[in-house]
Design an enzyme around this catalytic site. Structure first.
Site, PDB file in Angstrom:
ATOM      1  N   CYS A  99       0.835  -1.205   0.000  1.00 38.31           N
ATOM      2  CA  CYS A  99       0.000   0.000   0.000  1.00 38.31           C
ATOM      3  C   CYS A  99       0.865   1.249   0.000  1.00 38.31           C
ATOM      4  O   CYS A  99       0.477   2.284  -0.548  1.00 38.31           O
ATOM      5  CB  CYS A  99      -0.920  -0.004   1.218  1.00 38.31           C
ATOM      6  SG  CYS A  99      -2.238  -1.240   1.108  1.00 38.31           S
ATOM      7  N   CYS A 150      14.103   4.597  -6.008  1.00 39.87           N
ATOM      8  CA  CYS A 150      12.657   4.482  -5.890  1.00 39.87           C
ATOM      9  C   CYS A 150      12.249   5.159  -4.586  1.00 39.87           C
ATOM     10  O   CYS A 150      12.857   6.155  -4.198  1.00 39.87           O
ATOM     11  CB  CYS A 150      12.212   3.022  -5.944  1.00 39.87           C
ATOM     12  SG  CYS A 150      12.894   1.981  -4.629  1.00 39.87           S
TER      13      CYS A 150
END
Length: 393
Positions: free
Chosen positions: A197, A351
């Protein structure tokens, strides 16, 4: 079909309890007997986050006598979009302690047991042993498999839920009466296949939708009413506003609950079993990792390299490292983006936290970009070590 009540009823309800739970007591299927069973129940909620928040609040409101909360994390501002058991004043506080305080405001008659620690193979059996039922609100595969295995070995039922973006799933796993989690998912997905999530996002209200289903199932199990989700997987699509019911059968070859079980103890390393990162990624980062501080030094020194952000476009809009270009990890892994990368300068990948860039780095190494590196900790490290003025997410 209904199963026998999980919990014996308490001796009596006080006058205060009768007043508080009157709307339950006038439901024939619950009545005094069911409410006494709720009072006598001991339920552990694994996680006080997205699913744990509504689950704990409604379990407390329903009158579950003893609630255990295990969570070793602290409240962060980004949690408040969905973790409704916490508030602004709780930021930086232990999630387990914050949950206890909120539960006390909902129902002071409930005893709350705080486990402000990480669930591990060393403590899971001892912690689970003190409860009748487990509600699993975790968000990673390693813990999910550990919760399942401990529940099966102890003979306890547990209510499972999962959420991602607009989709949710819920089921009840109780090996004595049906399949376990391993019957549904015998092995975890490959590393990086299913984003968390934190990487892919989740609609905040989806937590309430699935968390309330988990509490509904817990109440049914405790009181012995209704048809619980044993042997069934409920799949919810919030965008389509649709529910599907999928039959899940017990796997006779399940190593844990099958006809001839071969796993009689907890696995030694669930992180290794689920593979936090692939073997290729773990090998690729060896000697090819720089810190956020080193990246800043390279930029200040004018070093010639291409900084590639492998996150998704929506993430790139929230926060980005100066000078970076966006090439999502999927385009690198598929090979689609390889032809666009320069051969005459070093590639630096990053990232959000380092996991996705490690996977992309492995693909670049395999494609011949031998001097490519990735940034340990990604944009989170950049925000913490280089530019604290930037937001986190």
């Amino acid at each position: 079909m209904s199963l026998p009540p999980l919990v014996e009823p308490a001796a009596e309800l006080s006058v205060d309890e009768v007043r508080r739970y009157s709307r339950h007591l006038i439901i024939p299927d619950v009545a005094m007997d069911g409410q006494k069973r709720l009072k006598n129940a001991k339920v552990l909620c694994v996680g006080a986050g997205g699913l744990g928040s509504p689950a704990l609040l409604y379990l407390a409101a329903a009158g579950v006598g003893t609630l255990g909360v295990i969570d070793f994390d602290t409240v962060d501002e980004s949690n408040l979009q969905r973790q409704i058991i916490h508030g602004v004043s709780d930021i930086g506080k232990s999630k387990a302690q914050s949950a206890k305080e909120s539960i006390a405001e909902i129902n002071p008659l409930v005893e709350v047991v705080v486990h402000d620690e990480q669930l591990t193979i060393d403590n899971v059996m001892d912690i689970f042993a003190g409860y009748d039922l487990i509600v699993d609100g975790t968000d990673n595969f390693a813990t999910r498999y550990m919760v399942n295995d401990a529940a099966v070995l102890l003979g306890k039922p547990y209510v499972w839920g999962s959420i991602y973006r607009f989709d949710g799933q819920a089921s009840v796993f109780w090996a004595e009466h049906g399949p376990c989690y391993r019957c549904l998912y015998p092995v975890p997905p490959p590393p990086g296949m299913v984003p968390s999530c934190a990487e892919g996002g989740v609609l905040g209200v989806l937590c309430a939708s699935i968390g309330s289903v988990q509490v509904n199932e817990a109440i049914k199990l405790i009181t012995g009413i209704g048809d619980p989700l044993v042997g069934r997987l409920m799949v919810y699509d919030a965008l389509e506003m649709s529910y599907r019911d999928i039959k899940v059968r017990k796997d006779p070859n399940c190593p844990l609950c099958g006809e001839h079980p071969t796993q009689t103890a907890l696995l030694e390393d669930y992180e290794d079993f689920c593979g936090a990162v692939s073997t290729e990624a773990a090998e690729a980062v060896q000697g090819s990792t720089i810190t956020a501080t080193e990246l800043k030094e390279w930029q200040d020194a004018g070093k010639d390299f291409l900084l590639v952000d492998v996150r998704e476009p929506a993430e790139f809009e929230i926060i980005r490292i100066p000078g970076s270009v966006l090439i999502p990890k999927g385009d690198i892994l598929s090979g689609e983006a390889l032809a666009t990368l320069p051969q005459d300068k070093q590639i630096v990948l990053h990232c959000k936290s380092g996991a996705r860039s490690a996977e992309a780095l492995a693909a670049l190494k395999a494609a011949g970009f031998r001097d490519a590196v990735h940034v340990q900790g990604g944009v989170l490290a950049w925000q913490a070590q280089v530019d604290p003025s930037l937001p986190t997410y």
